[in-house]
Design a protein around this motif. Sequence first.
Motif, mmCIF file in Angstrom:
data_model
loop_
_atom_site.group_PDB
_atom_site.id
_atom_site.type_symbol
_atom_site.label_atom_id
_atom_site.label_comp_id
_atom_site.label_asym_id
_atom_site.label_seq_id
_atom_site.Cartn_x
_atom_site.Cartn_y
_atom_site.Cartn_z
ATOM 1 N N VAL A 23 0.834 -1.201 0.000
ATOM 2 C CA VAL A 23 0.000 0.000 0.000
ATOM 3 C C VAL A 23 0.871 1.255 0.000
ATOM 4 O O VAL A 23 1.923 1.289 0.641
ATOM 5 C CB VAL A 23 -0.983 -0.004 1.192
ATOM 6 C CG1 VAL A 23 -0.255 0.014 2.517
ATOM 7 C CG2 VAL A 23 -1.982 1.135 1.101
ATOM 8 N N ALA A 24 0.397 2.257 -0.730
ATOM 9 C CA ALA A 24 1.079 3.552 -0.775
ATOM 10 C C ALA A 24 0.128 4.628 -0.273
ATOM 11 O O ALA A 24 -1.083 4.555 -0.487
ATOM 12 C CB ALA A 24 1.518 3.881 -2.199
ATOM 13 N N ILE A 25 0.706 5.605 0.391
ATOM 14 C CA ILE A 25 -0.029 6.804 0.789
ATOM 15 C C ILE A 25 0.400 7.907 -0.168
ATOM 16 O O ILE A 25 1.595 8.150 -0.349
ATOM 17 C CB ILE A 25 0.296 7.207 2.238
ATOM 18 C CG1 ILE A 25 -0.121 6.108 3.207
ATOM 19 C CG2 ILE A 25 -0.360 8.532 2.597
ATOM 20 C CD1 ILE A 25 0.420 6.302 4.626
ATOM 21 N N LEU A 26 -0.584 8.562 -0.764
ATOM 22 C CA LEU A 26 -0.329 9.670 -1.687
ATOM 23 C C LEU A 26 -0.992 10.905 -1.098
ATOM 24 O O LEU A 26 -2.213 10.947 -0.963
ATOM 25 C CB LEU A 26 -0.904 9.347 -3.066
ATOM 26 C CG LEU A 26 -0.838 10.447 -4.116
ATOM 27 C CD1 LEU A 26 0.603 10.863 -4.390
ATOM 28 C CD2 LEU A 26 -1.523 9.977 -5.395
ATOM 29 N N ALA A 27 -0.204 11.886 -0.716
ATOM 30 C CA ALA A 27 -0.726 13.038 0.016
ATOM 31 C C ALA A 27 -0.383 14.352 -0.668
ATOM 32 O O ALA A 27 0.746 14.554 -1.114
ATOM 33 C CB ALA A 27 -0.155 13.049 1.438
ATOM 34 N N GLY A 28 -1.377 15.221 -0.724
ATOM 35 C CA GLY A 28 -1.155 16.569 -1.226
ATOM 36 C C GLY A 28 -0.283 17.369 -0.269
ATOM 37 O O GLY A 28 0.041 16.920 0.831
ATOM 38 N N THR A 29 0.093 18.554 -0.694
ATOM 39 C CA THR A 29 0.990 19.373 0.123
ATOM 40 C C THR A 29 0.324 20.612 0.710
ATOM 41 O O THR A 29 0.906 21.269 1.564
ATOM 42 C CB THR A 29 2.219 19.815 -0.714
ATOM 43 O OG1 THR A 29 1.765 20.498 -1.877
ATOM 44 C CG2 THR A 29 3.058 18.616 -1.096
ATOM 45 N N TRP A 30 -0.884 20.944 0.273
ATOM 46 C CA TRP A 30 -1.575 22.105 0.814
ATOM 47 C C TRP A 30 -2.043 21.818 2.235
ATOM 48 O O TRP A 30 -2.400 20.693 2.569
ATOM 49 C CB TRP A 30 -2.789 22.436 -0.055
ATOM 50 C CG TRP A 30 -2.426 23.066 -1.373
ATOM 51 C CD1 TRP A 30 -1.896 22.445 -2.464
ATOM 52 C CD2 TRP A 30 -2.572 24.438 -1.705
ATOM 53 N NE1 TRP A 30 -1.703 23.355 -3.471
ATOM 54 C CE2 TRP A 30 -2.118 24.594 -3.032
ATOM 55 C CE3 TRP A 30 -3.041 25.548 -1.025
ATOM 56 C CZ2 TRP A 30 -2.122 25.821 -3.689
ATOM 57 C CZ3 TRP A 30 -3.055 26.760 -1.691
ATOM 58 C CH2 TRP A 30 -2.592 26.892 -2.998
ATOM 59 N N HIS A 31 -2.081 22.866 3.079
ATOM 60 C CA HIS A 31 -2.608 22.778 4.453
ATOM 61 C C HIS A 31 -1.817 21.755 5.277
ATOM 62 O O HIS A 31 -2.328 20.705 5.662
ATOM 63 C CB HIS A 31 -4.101 22.472 4.450
ATOM 64 C CG HIS A 31 -4.887 23.394 3.562
ATOM 65 N ND1 HIS A 31 -5.124 24.706 3.903
ATOM 66 C CD2 HIS A 31 -5.437 23.204 2.337
ATOM 67 C CE1 HIS A 31 -5.813 25.282 2.921
ATOM 68 N NE2 HIS A 31 -6.003 24.404 1.965
ATOM 69 N N ALA A 32 -0.573 22.090 5.557
ATOM 70 C CA ALA A 32 0.388 21.165 6.157
ATOM 71 C C ALA A 32 -0.101 20.540 7.466
ATOM 72 O O ALA A 32 0.069 19.337 7.672
ATOM 73 C CB ALA A 32 1.720 21.886 6.384
ATOM 74 N N GLN A 33 -0.697 21.306 8.353
ATOM 75 C CA GLN A 33 -1.128 20.747 9.635
ATOM 76 C C GLN A 33 -2.184 19.662 9.435
ATOM 77 O O GLN A 33 -2.117 18.593 10.031
ATOM 78 C CB GLN A 33 -1.681 21.849 10.544
ATOM 79 C CG GLN A 33 -2.118 21.338 11.898
ATOM 80 C CD GLN A 33 -2.732 22.425 12.780
ATOM 81 O OE1 GLN A 33 -3.052 23.518 12.319
ATOM 82 N NE2 GLN A 33 -2.900 22.121 14.053
ATOM 83 N N VAL A 34 -3.134 19.924 8.574
ATOM 84 C CA VAL A 34 -4.184 18.942 8.284
ATOM 85 C C VAL A 34 -3.567 17.723 7.602
ATOM 86 O O VAL A 34 -3.868 16.572 7.959
ATOM 87 C CB VAL A 34 -5.291 19.565 7.413
ATOM 88 C CG1 VAL A 34 -6.306 18.518 6.989
ATOM 89 C CG2 VAL A 34 -5.967 20.708 8.161
ATOM 90 N N MET A 35 -2.705 17.951 6.631
ATOM 91 C CA MET A 35 -2.079 16.838 5.921
ATOM 92 C C MET A 35 -1.239 15.975 6.858
ATOM 93 O O MET A 35 -1.262 14.750 6.751
ATOM 94 C CB MET A 35 -1.221 17.348 4.763
ATOM 95 C CG MET A 35 -2.018 17.932 3.606
ATOM 96 S SD MET A 35 -3.360 16.872 3.003
ATOM 97 C CE MET A 35 -2.515 15.361 2.703
ATOM 98 N N ASP A 36 -0.518 16.603 7.772
ATOM 99 C CA ASP A 36 0.273 15.830 8.733
ATOM 100 C C ASP A 36 -0.619 14.890 9.537
ATOM 101 O O ASP A 36 -0.264 13.730 9.783
ATOM 102 C CB ASP A 36 1.044 16.756 9.677
ATOM 103 C CG ASP A 36 2.198 17.477 8.993
ATOM 104 O OD1 ASP A 36 2.569 17.101 7.855
ATOM 105 O OD2 ASP A 36 2.728 18.440 9.610
ATOM 106 N N GLY A 37 -1.791 15.376 9.950
ATOM 107 C CA GLY A 37 -2.723 14.536 10.690
ATOM 108 C C GLY A 37 -3.271 13.408 9.841
ATOM 109 O O GLY A 37 -3.366 12.253 10.305
ATOM 110 N N LEU A 38 -3.641 13.696 8.608
ATOM 111 C CA LEU A 38 -4.174 12.660 7.714
ATOM 112 C C LEU A 38 -3.128 11.579 7.434
ATOM 113 O O LEU A 38 -3.431 10.382 7.459
ATOM 114 C CB LEU A 38 -4.646 13.283 6.399
ATOM 115 C CG LEU A 38 -5.876 14.184 6.474
ATOM 116 C CD1 LEU A 38 -6.110 14.879 5.136
ATOM 117 C CD2 LEU A 38 -7.110 13.388 6.887
ATOM 118 N N ILE A 39 -1.897 12.002 7.187
ATOM 119 C CA ILE A 39 -0.812 11.048 6.926
ATOM 120 C C ILE A 39 -0.571 10.181 8.155
ATOM 121 O O ILE A 39 -0.433 8.956 8.045
ATOM 122 C CB ILE A 39 0.477 11.783 6.497
ATOM 123 C CG1 ILE A 39 0.275 12.418 5.119
ATOM 124 C CG2 ILE A 39 1.676 10.834 6.495
ATOM 125 C CD1 ILE A 39 1.350 13.434 4.744
ATOM 126 N N ALA A 40 -0.533 10.795 9.323
ATOM 127 C CA ALA A 40 -0.314 10.027 10.555
ATOM 128 C C ALA A 40 -1.425 9.003 10.759
ATOM 129 O O ALA A 40 -1.161 7.854 11.154
ATOM 130 C CB ALA A 40 -0.223 10.970 11.759
#
Length: 159
Positions: A23-40
């Motif tokens: 499995v791969a996680i593909l994450a956008g770069t906008w809104h870093a705080q939100v993205m950090d939470g989603l990735i975690a």
Amino acid sequence: MASHGAPAADLTELSEDALGVKVAILAGTWHAQVMDGLIAGARRGAEDAGLSADLYRAPGAFELPVLASALLRRYDAVVALGVVIRGGTPHFEYVCNAATDGLTRVALDAGKPVGFGVLTVDNEQQALDRAGLEDSREDKGYEAMAAALETAVALKKLA
């Protein structure tokens, strides 16, 4: 709240069936705080299933489908994460539709799951509430990983 009625995902119960799923996680770069939470949250989901997930970045939500398509040539599932916050122009609808329709097409064309973790919200607070952060009400990164892995396991059993 949208989480009302959502199934409780326990990926630890999936770990034996998920063995070998890439499995791969593909994450956008906008809104870093939100993205950090989603990735975690997505990483936590993979770990709960006994897996590791490779992380790739996309410039934004609009670019998620083409990169997800490329990743599905090497992975069994992709978890697509992004944030689109409504503004005062139709741009919001265009990007949301492109990401949603594009990721759906990618999954169907590949015959492999794409976990949909793209937040389409009216304001930043709504995104923070869904990001899986300490004060968040929901963990959409974890939920997207759960959906992708549960679907990958179901497809594996059907094969």
